[in-house]
Scaffold this motif. Structure first.
Motif, PDB file in Angstrom:
ATOM      1  N   THR A 164       0.851  -1.190   0.000  1.00  0.00           N
ATOM      2  CA  THR A 164       0.000   0.000   0.000  1.00  0.00           C
ATOM      3  C   THR A 164       0.883   1.233   0.000  1.00  0.00           C
ATOM      4  O   THR A 164       1.877   1.298   0.738  1.00  0.00           O
ATOM      5  N   PHE A 165       0.504   2.201  -0.832  1.00  0.00           N
ATOM      6  CA  PHE A 165       1.234   3.463  -0.933  1.00  0.00           C
ATOM      7  C   PHE A 165       0.290   4.607  -0.575  1.00  0.00           C
ATOM      8  O   PHE A 165      -0.853   4.646  -1.047  1.00  0.00           O
ATOM      9  N   SER A 166       0.753   5.525   0.259  1.00  0.00           N
ATOM     10  CA  SER A 166      -0.042   6.707   0.571  1.00  0.00           C
ATOM     11  C   SER A 166       0.290   7.820  -0.412  1.00  0.00           C
ATOM     12  O   SER A 166       1.439   7.993  -0.824  1.00  0.00           O
ATOM     13  N   LEU A 220     -10.921  -0.318   4.985  1.00  0.00           N
ATOM     14  CA  LEU A 220     -11.019   0.311   6.298  1.00  0.00           C
ATOM     15  C   LEU A 220      -9.792   0.017   7.148  1.00  0.00           C
ATOM     16  O   LEU A 220      -9.215   0.921   7.770  1.00  0.00           O
ATOM     17  N   TYR A 221      -9.375  -1.252   7.186  1.00  0.00           N
ATOM     18  CA  TYR A 221      -8.227  -1.630   8.006  1.00  0.00           C
ATOM     19  C   TYR A 221      -6.945  -0.945   7.530  1.00  0.00           C
ATOM     20  O   TYR A 221      -6.129  -0.496   8.343  1.00  0.00           O
ATOM     21  N   LEU A 222      -6.759  -0.868   6.208  1.00  0.00           N
ATOM     22  CA  LEU A 222      -5.551  -0.230   5.685  1.00  0.00           C
ATOM     23  C   LEU A 222      -5.564   1.263   5.944  1.00  0.00           C
ATOM     24  O   LEU A 222      -4.515   1.864   6.226  1.00  0.00           O
ATOM     25  N   ASP A 223      -6.738   1.888   5.850  1.00  0.00           N
ATOM     26  CA  ASP A 223      -6.831   3.316   6.162  1.00  0.00           C
ATOM     27  C   ASP A 223      -6.428   3.564   7.613  1.00  0.00           C
ATOM     28  O   ASP A 223      -5.659   4.488   7.911  1.00  0.00           O
ATOM     29  N   ARG A 224      -6.914   2.730   8.517  1.00  0.00           N
ATOM     30  CA  ARG A 224      -6.551   2.879   9.934  1.00  0.00           C
ATOM     31  C   ARG A 224      -5.062   2.661  10.139  1.00  0.00           C
ATOM     32  O   ARG A 224      -4.418   3.385  10.915  1.00  0.00           O
ATOM     33  N   VAL A 258      -2.585   3.060   7.944  1.00  0.00           N
ATOM     34  CA  VAL A 258      -1.806   4.165   7.383  1.00  0.00           C
ATOM     35  C   VAL A 258      -1.908   5.407   8.261  1.00  0.00           C
ATOM     36  O   VAL A 258      -0.906   6.101   8.496  1.00  0.00           O
ATOM     37  N   ARG A 259      -3.094   5.687   8.770  1.00  0.00           N
ATOM     38  CA  ARG A 259      -3.240   6.862   9.637  1.00  0.00           C
ATOM     39  C   ARG A 259      -2.444   6.701  10.922  1.00  0.00           C
ATOM     40  O   ARG A 259      -1.875   7.672  11.434  1.00  0.00           O
ATOM     41  N   LEU A 272       4.117   6.907   2.763  1.00  0.00           N
ATOM     42  CA  LEU A 272       4.362   5.545   3.217  1.00  0.00           C
ATOM     43  C   LEU A 272       4.279   4.513   2.092  1.00  0.00           C
ATOM     44  O   LEU A 272       3.366   4.534   1.272  1.00  0.00           O
ATOM     45  N   ASP A 273       5.216   3.604   2.115  1.00  0.00           N
ATOM     46  CA  ASP A 273       5.252   2.418   1.261  1.00  0.00           C
ATOM     47  C   ASP A 273       5.246   1.231   2.229  1.00  0.00           C
ATOM     48  O   ASP A 273       6.226   0.989   2.930  1.00  0.00           O
ATOM     49  N   LEU A 274       4.107   0.523   2.287  1.00  0.00           N
ATOM     50  CA  LEU A 274       3.935  -0.545   3.252  1.00  0.00           C
ATOM     51  C   LEU A 274       3.880  -1.906   2.583  1.00  0.00           C
ATOM     52  O   LEU A 274       3.354  -2.046   1.483  1.00  0.00           O
ATOM     53  N   GLU A 275       4.390  -2.909   3.288  1.00  0.00           N
ATOM     54  CA  GLU A 275       4.093  -4.300   2.969  1.00  0.00           C
ATOM     55  C   GLU A 275       3.320  -4.863   4.152  1.00  0.00           C
ATOM     56  O   GLU A 275       3.659  -4.602   5.306  1.00  0.00           O
TER      57      GLU A 275
END
Length: 228
Positions: A132-134, A184-188, A190-191, A201-204
């Motif tokens: 996921t990338f913000s 929803l979970y990814l938004d939480r 990242v926040r 953010l660059d997440l795995e």
């Protein structure tokens, strides 16, 4: 030197950015798989000294499988991620000889990296893995796939999702986790991470029974297409 990944905040200069950021996230309540960080600055030949501590960790935690990962000081920087430059060994049996062999291989790939550590970490039995990338506008770009063909290993994503706090659009197939819940979970996630790390953010990540675990967090080092 040895450090528990989840026990305290680790220094990026000492343990590498990957381990340091995961330790920070864990201390702020973000789910991170447990792991052991082993100093690799002295090179592969010195890793055998960690045998007793590693044997104790494997006995105490009893992971079903182990992943051995690099956390070199030369990777995951603000300008260059160096993704794929250093070896990752997956699906390692939790036997001391197998883990030591994987440690040697990962440490050898780091020999010119200038320091850091090798992370021996519980490998999750995940149903879904992704990145996921913000974006600057607050939206997220997510790519994911079943764990058996993980996009984090370079496989083509099974789905792509653009999401905001209010809506999401899904392209492709996502059956293991309801798309609205994943968004929803990814938004939480990242926040929460944005409160800790002052960069895009660059997440795995991976999901286990619907819960999202953080596998890696680093700065975005390439442009992200704007949301459609």
């Amino acid at each position: 030197m040895i450090a528990e990944l989840l026990a305290r905040e680790l220094s990026s200069a000492r343990w590498g950015p990957k381990a340091a950021r995961l330790s920070q996230a864990a201390l702020h309540g973000v789910p991170v798989p447990q792991g052991l960080c082993l100093d690799s600055a002295a090179g592969p030949a010195a890793l055998d000294q960690h045998r007793p501590a590693l044997a104790h960790w494997l006995t105490a935690t009893r992971p079903p499988a182990v992943i051995v990962r690099s956390s070199a000081t030369a990777e995951d920087g603000a300008e260059v991620s160096a993704a794929g430059r250093f070896l990752t060994v997956r699906d390692v049996r939790p036997h001391l000889a197998d883990v030591l062999d994987a440690l040697q291989r990962v440490s050898t790939s780091q020999e010119r990296a200038g320091g850091g550590c090798v992370i021996v970490q519980q490998q999750l039995h995940a149903e879904l893995m992704g990145v996921t990338f913000s974006r600057p506008d607050g939206s997220l770009l997510t790519e994911g796939s079943p764990a058996a063909a993980a996009v984090t290993d370079g496989a083509a994503p099974a789905f792509t999702m653009n999401s905001t706090r209010e809506s999401f659009s899904l392209h492709g197939e996502l059956t293991t986790v309801p798309p609205v819940l994943l968004a929803l979970y990814l938004d939480r996630l990242v926040r929460r991470l944005a409160e800790i790390f002052p960069f895009p953010l660059d997440l795995e990540w991976a999901t286990v029974a619907g819960q999202v675990f953080l596998l890696q967090v680093r700065p975005v080092t390439a442009s992200i297409e704007p949301a459609a």
